[in-house]
Design an enzyme around this catalytic site. Sequence first.
Site: not given
Ligand code: GLN
Length: 514
Positions: A54, A81-82, A169, A171, A227, A370
Amino acid sequence: MPERVIVIDYGGQYNQLVARRVRENNVYCEIYSYKTPLEQIKKMNPKGIILTGGPNSVYEENAASAPRELFEWGIPILGLCYGAQLMMHILGGKVERANEKEFGKTHMALDQTKNPLFAEVPKESVVWMSHNDYVTKLAPGFSVIAHTDNCPNAAFAREDQKLYGFQFHPEVLHSEYGRQMLANFVLRICGCSGDWRMDDFADQTIASLRRKIGDGKVLCGLSGGVDSSVAAVLLSKAIGRQLTCVFVDHGLLRKDEGDQVEAVFGPEGPYELNFVRVNAKDRFYEKLAGVEEPERKRKIIGEEFIRVFEAEAKKIGRVDYLVQGTIYPDVVESGLGGESATIKSHHNVGGLPDYVDFKEIVEPLRDLFKDEVRKVGLHLGIPEELVMRQPFPGPGLGIRIIGAITEEKVRIVQEADAIYREEMEKAGLNRTAGQYFAALTNMRSVGVMGDERTYDYAIALRAVNTVDFMTADVVEIPYEVLKKVTTRIINEVNHVNRVFYDITSKPPGTIEFE
Ligand code: GLN
């Protein structure tokens, strides 16, 4: 209720990808905003939770947060991450602004190769980073399980409570073993059995539609796209002739497409339903005459479409249900499922159409991505050419003809596009190129054919691949294929004397021209 993993959304760009990766393991997954009360999440009885990335910083005032009880609940939680930073912040670790922010591909080394989260992951691999903050101190009870040069705590865990955090990340596909790690989390750590199947989905959906609709009347706007086609077939299997499908042919479809749709859904086709094809091309061409501005063209086509559909719906009279081909990304992007609320409002979600008299909307594909819709379509026996069809914009060829639209221009672009698609298929490139089409530029130029001067149109060819939906790369079509397509278009399509290949990526270009 199928076994599920829940993704809690903190507004990260890749939240939908997280859910897709989970589902790739045949585990059902839904996204909820971090604002969703914990009680509600608990009621769904998930096998595990993933917290997304986030834009906030956890130490800011009013940063998106989570109740401490979430981490005391006792089910496996993976923060990304966040989400990972938040877990540390709440549980007594420390998150600070990093001196060196990390963005992009980064080498990561595992400190715990035996951790089940890293099963089948090599000691060193590339991960995708995107952060300004980093975890400088782990919360009590946590230990480091992987690091990078700039990030001592790239991954950490508290095994006894099944709490895990990744600074990177997993994902996005740039993380080489990200898929494997998410699969490990879902299958090995959460203990999901991975028995969610598209075939079951189709059968269950048909049964529940039948129950819900009873002997009600249902109206479906069929576009010929994936769809609405899959939605229509599900309904046809559920309620047969209680369903009426209205197919508005606006004269801006690809070559022969209208007839193809009719062949599948019309009276000669295999499905039991009422099919109405409205050939409205004259109305559309008339309204569009002389209009050059792309947004106005879109608007006119959209409005006219509703007018025609409305007129047909009136003939049918009051219906009980209106079908919409909403799919899961529409739901999430409209802010109903997740937190990336404000990307765009989707025409399918939220605002109910007021031009048809109906009681309720049915959206049988609301929970699917999809590729999952395509799987259901194939399972239902819908022809592959329809199910695997490329994305096609609602305004159709109207926005692949730059400038004003005429019947002649529609013919030109249809012919050129058909040749292009035929040659791409012959060359086997239809499987590797994600999206490709011909557009008619508004340019005319001088040429010479059979010793005679010509002053004719130029066709632009485009072919792109998109990995993450936000960017697109140009496909490197072999020169031989381009030459063949060019020769054929110029020889076979009247009033074209030049062909261009567009090698602009997105950004700065867009996939479509208008
Ligand atoms: N905002 C947070 C950071 O800058 C998390 C970033 C993120 O989740 N990609 O570290």
